[in-house]
Design a protein around this motif. Structure first.
Motif, PDB file in Angstrom:
ATOM      1  N   LYS A  46       0.817  -1.220   0.000  1.00 49.12           N
ATOM      2  CA  LYS A  46       0.000   0.000   0.000  1.00 49.12           C
ATOM      3  C   LYS A  46       0.847   1.265   0.000  1.00 49.12           C
ATOM      4  O   LYS A  46       0.510   2.238  -0.698  1.00 49.12           O
ATOM      5  CB  LYS A  46      -0.979  -0.001   1.177  1.00 49.12           C
ATOM      6  CG  LYS A  46      -0.358  -0.180   2.533  1.00 49.12           C
ATOM      7  CD  LYS A  46      -1.419  -0.429   3.602  1.00 49.12           C
ATOM      8  CE  LYS A  46      -0.777  -0.649   4.961  1.00 49.12           C
ATOM      9  NZ  LYS A  46       0.062  -1.871   5.013  1.00 49.12           N
ATOM     10  N   SER A  47       1.949   1.276   0.766  1.00 49.43           N
ATOM     11  CA  SER A  47       2.806   2.471   0.768  1.00 49.43           C
ATOM     12  C   SER A  47       3.490   2.653  -0.577  1.00 49.43           C
ATOM     13  O   SER A  47       3.639   3.778  -1.068  1.00 49.43           O
ATOM     14  CB  SER A  47       3.850   2.382   1.889  1.00 49.43           C
ATOM     15  OG  SER A  47       3.220   2.465   3.152  1.00 49.43           O
ATOM     16  N   THR A  48       3.889   1.543  -1.193  1.00 49.31           N
ATOM     17  CA  THR A  48       4.498   1.626  -2.526  1.00 49.31           C
ATOM     18  C   THR A  48       3.495   2.152  -3.536  1.00 49.31           C
ATOM     19  O   THR A  48       3.811   3.029  -4.357  1.00 49.31           O
ATOM     20  CB  THR A  48       5.022   0.255  -2.971  1.00 49.31           C
ATOM     21  OG1 THR A  48       5.986  -0.220  -2.022  1.00 49.31           O
ATOM     22  CG2 THR A  48       5.686   0.335  -4.343  1.00 49.31           C
ATOM     23  N   LEU A  49       2.266   1.647  -3.483  1.00 48.89           N
ATOM     24  CA  LEU A  49       1.226   2.136  -4.404  1.00 48.89           C
ATOM     25  C   LEU A  49       0.961   3.611  -4.175  1.00 48.89           C
ATOM     26  O   LEU A  49       0.853   4.391  -5.128  1.00 48.89           O
ATOM     27  CB  LEU A  49      -0.058   1.324  -4.221  1.00 48.89           C
ATOM     28  CG  LEU A  49      -1.259   1.771  -5.078  1.00 48.89           C
ATOM     29  CD1 LEU A  49      -0.915   1.732  -6.559  1.00 48.89           C
ATOM     30  CD2 LEU A  49      -2.478   0.905  -4.778  1.00 48.89           C
ATOM     31  N   THR A 220      -9.728   0.334  -0.835  1.00 52.73           N
ATOM     32  CA  THR A 220      -9.025  -0.646  -1.664  1.00 52.73           C
ATOM     33  C   THR A 220      -8.109  -1.453  -0.754  1.00 52.73           C
ATOM     34  O   THR A 220      -7.303  -0.876  -0.022  1.00 52.73           O
ATOM     35  CB  THR A 220      -8.202   0.037  -2.763  1.00 52.73           C
ATOM     36  OG1 THR A 220      -9.088   0.759  -3.631  1.00 52.73           O
ATOM     37  CG2 THR A 220      -7.423  -0.981  -3.588  1.00 52.73           C
ATOM     38  N   VAL A 221      -8.254  -2.773  -0.799  1.00 46.12           N
ATOM     39  CA  VAL A 221      -7.463  -3.663   0.056  1.00 46.12           C
ATOM     40  C   VAL A 221      -6.413  -4.357  -0.791  1.00 46.12           C
ATOM     41  O   VAL A 221      -6.731  -4.959  -1.831  1.00 46.12           O
ATOM     42  CB  VAL A 221      -8.344  -4.717   0.753  1.00 46.12           C
ATOM     43  CG1 VAL A 221      -7.518  -5.507   1.773  1.00 46.12           C
ATOM     44  CG2 VAL A 221      -9.544  -4.072   1.433  1.00 46.12           C
ATOM     45  N   LEU A 222      -5.166  -4.260  -0.352  1.00 44.90           N
ATOM     46  CA  LEU A 222      -4.056  -4.887  -1.053  1.00 44.90           C
ATOM     47  C   LEU A 222      -3.510  -6.053  -0.249  1.00 44.90           C
ATOM     48  O   LEU A 222      -3.527  -6.043   0.989  1.00 44.90           O
ATOM     49  CB  LEU A 222      -2.927  -3.878  -1.283  1.00 44.90           C
ATOM     50  CG  LEU A 222      -3.230  -2.674  -2.173  1.00 44.90           C
ATOM     51  CD1 LEU A 222      -2.097  -1.671  -2.098  1.00 44.90           C
ATOM     52  CD2 LEU A 222      -3.445  -3.110  -3.605  1.00 44.90           C
ATOM     53  N   ARG A 223      -2.997  -7.049  -0.974  1.00 48.81           N
ATOM     54  CA  ARG A 223      -2.243  -8.150  -0.370  1.00 48.81           C
ATOM     55  C   ARG A 223      -1.193  -8.601  -1.374  1.00 48.81           C
ATOM     56  O   ARG A 223      -1.496  -8.850  -2.522  1.00 48.81           O
ATOM     57  CB  ARG A 223      -3.160  -9.326  -0.011  1.00 48.81           C
ATOM     58  CG  ARG A 223      -2.419 -10.484   0.675  1.00 48.81           C
ATOM     59  CD  ARG A 223      -3.345 -11.647   0.980  1.00 48.81           C
ATOM     60  NE  ARG A 223      -3.921 -12.191  -0.250  1.00 48.81           N
ATOM     61  CZ  ARG A 223      -4.866 -13.134  -0.275  1.00 48.81           C
ATOM     62  NH1 ARG A 223      -5.360 -13.606   0.853  1.00 48.81           N
ATOM     63  NH2 ARG A 223      -5.327 -13.583  -1.423  1.00 48.81           N
TER      64      ARG A 223
END
Length: 252
Positions: A46-49, A220-223
C-alpha cells in the motif's frame, strides 16, 4: 473531464525492486469528491502504491492519469501544481517558525515566492488574513503565535494540514495521518479530515481500521502487491480474502 470519470486512475501499475514485485498490475480508480483509503496487512504494497500515485516513485510499468491526463512521467512538484498535494507521515513543518509563519510560507510558495525574512512586513502582510483563516479552519487560531516545536504531535499534524490546504489542493494525499497519535488526537484529526475533505478528493493510507471505517467512502485492500477487494467498509470487511489477509481478525 466527463461526468463520473475518475479523478485519479492507475492502469496495470507495477513496481519491482530487483526481483521483488511490490505492486503487481494494479488497476485503481479514485472518484472525485470521495475519501478513498488504501489498506492491507504489513508488506501488502500500500505504501508503494501510494508513493507511485503521488509520483514519489516511478512505476516499472503501467500508467497514472489525473483528470484524464497521463501524469506517469511527471515529477511530484509538477503534479502539486496540478492540484495533487501530499501530506507526509512525518510532520514537515518548520519547528522554529510560528504556526502563522508556517502557513504564510506555504501561501508564498503557492504564489511562487521565496520566503524572505528581509522582506518588509507590508509586503508579507497580504498573506496574513488568509493564513489566519487557514489556521481557524484546522482549529489552531489560539496557537497562531506558538512555535511549531511547541505544539503537541496532533496539533503539528493539524498545522501541516493547514500548510497543505494553503496550496489549494483539489486532491489531498494523506500518508498515515493518524500515525503516532493518541486517542484524543485521532478523533480530532478524523473530524478535521472529514471537514476539510468536503468539496475535495482525499486519498489516504491508514492503518487505523476504525478511522478507515468511519471516514472512507471507498476502500481498496491490497495483499502481496495486488488488489483483493474494493468497496465500502461493509463490503470489504465481509470479504473472505480480506478476513484471511488480516488473519481472521474480528475487527476487520
Amino acid at each position: 473531464m466527463p461526468e463520473n470519470a475518475p479523478i485519479i486512475e492507475a492502469r496495470r501499475l507495477t513496481r519491482s525492486f530487483g526481483g521483488f514485485v511490490a505492486v503487481n498490475n494494479v488497476d485503481i480508480q479514485i472518484s472525485p469528491g470521495t475519501i478513498h483509503a488504501l489498506i492491507g496487512p504489513n508488506g501488502a504494497g500500500k505504501s508503494t502504491l501510494f508513493n507511485l500515485l503521488t509520483k514519489f516513485l516511478s512505476p516499472s510499468s503501467g500508467h497514472i492519469f489525473f483528470k484524464g491526463r497521463d501524469i506517469t512521467g511527471m515529477a511530484p512538484a509538477d503534479i502539486a501544481r496540478l492540484g495533487l498535494v501530499r501530506s507526509f507521515q512525518i510532520s514537515s513543518v518548520f519547528p522554529h517558525l510560528s504556526a502563522h509563519e508556517n502557513v504564510r510560507v506555504a501561501l508564498q510558495a503557492r504564489e511562487h515566492e521565496t520566503f524572505s525574512f528581509w522582506k518588509s512586513n507590508t509586503c508579507l502582510r497580504r498573506f496574513d488574513d488568509e493564513a489566519s483563516a487557514l489556521l481557524e479552519s484546522v482549529g489552531l487560531s489560539d496557537k497562531a503565535g506558538a512555535l511549531a516545536s511547541e505544539l503537541s504531535y496532533g496539533r503539528k499534524r493539524a498545522l501541516e494540514l493547514a500548510t497543505t490546504l494553503a496550496l489549494e489542493p483539489e486532491v489531498l494525499l494523506l500518508d498515515e495521518p493518524m500515525a503516532g497519535m493518541g486517542t484524543e488526537d485521532i478523533g480530532r484529526t478524523a473530524d478535521l479530515i472529514r471537514r476539510v475533505g468536503k468539496g475535495r478528493t482525499v486519498l489516504m493510507v491508514e492503518h487505523n481500521l476504525g478511522v478507515v471505517a468511519d471516514l472512507s467512502d471507498t476502500i481498496t485492500v491490497l495483499r502481496r502487491g495486488e488488489v483483493i477487494a474494493e468497496g465500502s467498509y461493509a463490503e470489504v470487511s465481509a470479504n473472505s480474502e480480506v478476513r484471511q489477509a488480516y488473519m481472521g481478525a474480528s475487527h476487520v
